[in-house]
Design an enzyme around this catalytic site. Structure first.
Site, PDB file in Angstrom:
ATOM      1  N   ASN A  10       0.869  -1.179   0.000  1.00 45.99           N
ATOM      2  CA  ASN A  10       0.000   0.000   0.000  1.00 45.99           C
ATOM      3  C   ASN A  10       0.904   1.227   0.000  1.00 45.99           C
ATOM      4  OD1 ASN A  10      -1.805   2.041   0.522  1.00 45.99           O
ATOM      5  ND2 ASN A  10      -2.366   1.328   2.589  1.00 45.99           N
ATOM      6  N   LYS A  12       0.095   4.233  -0.339  1.00 41.76           N
ATOM      7  CA  LYS A  12      -0.589   5.414   0.213  1.00 41.76           C
ATOM      8  C   LYS A  12      -0.373   6.616  -0.719  1.00 41.76           C
ATOM      9  CE  LYS A  12      -0.271   3.337   4.710  1.00 41.76           C
ATOM     10  NZ  LYS A  12      -0.166   3.480   6.152  1.00 41.76           N
ATOM     11  N   HIS A  96      -9.591   1.058   4.973  1.00 42.84           N
ATOM     12  CA  HIS A  96      -8.318   1.322   5.662  1.00 42.84           C
ATOM     13  C   HIS A  96      -8.577   2.308   6.802  1.00 42.84           C
ATOM     14  CE1 HIS A  96      -4.252   2.638   6.471  1.00 42.84           C
ATOM     15  NE2 HIS A  96      -3.852   1.534   5.863  1.00 42.84           N
ATOM     16  N   GLU A  98      -6.990   4.760   7.763  1.00 48.32           N
ATOM     17  CA  GLU A  98      -6.799   6.174   7.403  1.00 48.32           C
ATOM     18  C   GLU A  98      -8.040   6.745   6.737  1.00 48.32           C
ATOM     19  OE1 GLU A  98      -3.049   5.605   5.387  1.00 48.32           O
ATOM     20  OE2 GLU A  98      -2.172   5.070   7.329  1.00 48.32           O
ATOM     21  N   GLU A 168      -5.718  -4.862  10.684  1.00 52.35           N
ATOM     22  CA  GLU A 168      -4.743  -3.799  10.876  1.00 52.35           C
ATOM     23  C   GLU A 168      -5.055  -3.027  12.154  1.00 52.35           C
ATOM     24  OE1 GLU A 168      -2.683  -2.652   6.947  1.00 52.35           O
ATOM     25  OE2 GLU A 168      -4.446  -1.412   7.184  1.00 52.35           O
ATOM     26  N   GLY A 174       2.034   2.414  10.755  1.00 53.40           N
ATOM     27  CA  GLY A 174       2.975   3.522  10.598  1.00 53.40           C
ATOM     28  C   GLY A 174       3.661   3.943  11.884  1.00 53.40           C
ATOM     29  N   SER A 214       3.113  -1.960  10.519  1.00 54.61           N
ATOM     30  CA  SER A 214       4.555  -2.019  10.795  1.00 54.61           C
ATOM     31  C   SER A 214       5.176  -3.376  10.480  1.00 54.61           C
ATOM     32  CB  SER A 214       4.837  -1.591  12.242  1.00 54.61           C
ATOM     33  OG  SER A 214       4.415  -0.254  12.460  1.00 54.61           O
TER      34      SER A 214
HETATM   35  P1  PGA Z   1       2.646   0.383   7.693  1.00 53.98           P
HETATM   36  O1  PGA Z   1       1.190   0.567   7.029  1.00 53.98           O
HETATM   37  O2  PGA Z   1       3.202  -0.909   7.140  1.00 53.98           O
HETATM   38  O3  PGA Z   1       3.436   1.582   7.241  1.00 53.98           O
HETATM   39  O4  PGA Z   1       2.445   0.330   9.157  1.00 53.98           O
HETATM   40  C1  PGA Z   1       0.325  -0.522   6.859  1.00 53.98           C
HETATM   41  C2  PGA Z   1      -0.954  -0.040   6.222  1.00 53.98           C
HETATM   42  O5  PGA Z   1      -1.369   1.087   6.497  1.00 53.98           O
HETATM   43  O6  PGA Z   1      -1.600  -0.759   5.428  1.00 53.98           O
END
Ligand code: PGA
Length: 254
Positions: A10, A12, A96, A98, A168, A174, A214
């Site tokens: 992803n 983003k 997601h 976000e 998640e 993140g 992460s």
């Molecule tokens: P990250 O993001 O690996 O940077 O923690 C995972 C995601 O948001 O799908």
């Protein structure tokens, strides 16, 4: 039948046209013709065409990060499921954190997105996960159960083979603070049981559940080694071909 591992990157809202192309080329080259693991790249919308071109003759699939639940019409700024399919997209990420927490998307709109994407023939990566406050107040299971049930209400059995769930935990995205393998396994097994109750045991057994939050080359093998962890949704570590490929190799057990 053993479930195939599925690793998705992803990206983003990062990359530019050139770095997106270079990153896709790096993953294509490193993956070669390895197809015993499923791999998808989810770039920002403007680079879908560029990435589609780069992965054309490879086992990689194209993914998008969002979709609007209507196929066509006066919806300024939105992108439809049929447009994504036309652009060569196979997977779309829905729900997601976000978007749930940052853009205020409700369970209701997410359910519409899931159903519209499936109806257009797309595969859906449906994301769920608890916040830190929810985990600390012992609400993890009730949140996972609620988000799964609300997000998937009305999905017909015929499209279940095109549905993937990504667990998640919001506090792990993140942050560099991944869930422990035990926490991931516990949540995944619970999600699988909820899914079995919603649909049936066979669908639950076949469901791929990715872990996201992460995931890095140094923790991927142990997380992906859990019996109910069938892949990873990778943010930060998918932005460099080397680290993403190392996670893919961990998915292969190499
Ligand atoms: P990250 O993001 O690996 O940077 O923690 C995972 C995601 O948001 O799908």
């Amino acid at each position: 039948m053993a479930r195939k591992k599925f690793i998705a990157g992803n990206w983003k809202m990062t990359t530019n046209s050139q770095s997106a192309r270079t990153l896709a080329q790096g993953v294509v080259k490193g993956l070669g013709d390895e197809s015993s693991v499923e791999v998808a790249l989810c770039p920002p919308f403007p680079w879908l065409g560029i990435v589609a071109e780069e992965i054309k003759n490879s086992p990689l699939s194209l993914g998008a990060q969002n979709v609007y639940p209507v196929n066509e019409g006066a919806y300024t700024g939105e992108v439809s499921p049929t447009m994504l399919a036309d652009a060569g997209v196979k997977y779309v990420i829905v729900g997601h954190s976000e978007r749930r927490h940052g853009m205020g998307e409700s369970d209701f709109i997410l359910n519409r997105k899931v159903k519209a994407a499936l109806a257009a023939g797309l595969n859906v990566i449906f994301c769920i996960g608890e916040t830190l406050a929810e985990r600390e107040s012992n609400q993890t299971n009730s949140i996972l159960e609620y988000q799964t049930t609300a997000g998937l209400v009305g999905v017909d059995h015929g499209s279940l083979s095109r549905l993937v769930i990504a667990y998640e935990p919001v506090w792990a995205i993140g942050t560099g603070r991944n869930a422990t393998p035990e926490q991931a396994q516990e949540a995944h097994a619970f999600i699988r049981s909820v899914y079995g109750n919603l649909f049936n045991a066979e669908a639950a057994e076949n469901l791929q559940i990715q872990y996201g939050g992460s995931v890095k080359p140094d923790n991927a093998a142990v997380i992906l080694g859990q019996p109910d962890v069938d892949g990873a949704l990778v943010g930060g570590a998918s932005l460099k071909a080397d680290s993403f490929l190392a996670i893919i190799r961990a998915g292969l057990g190499k």
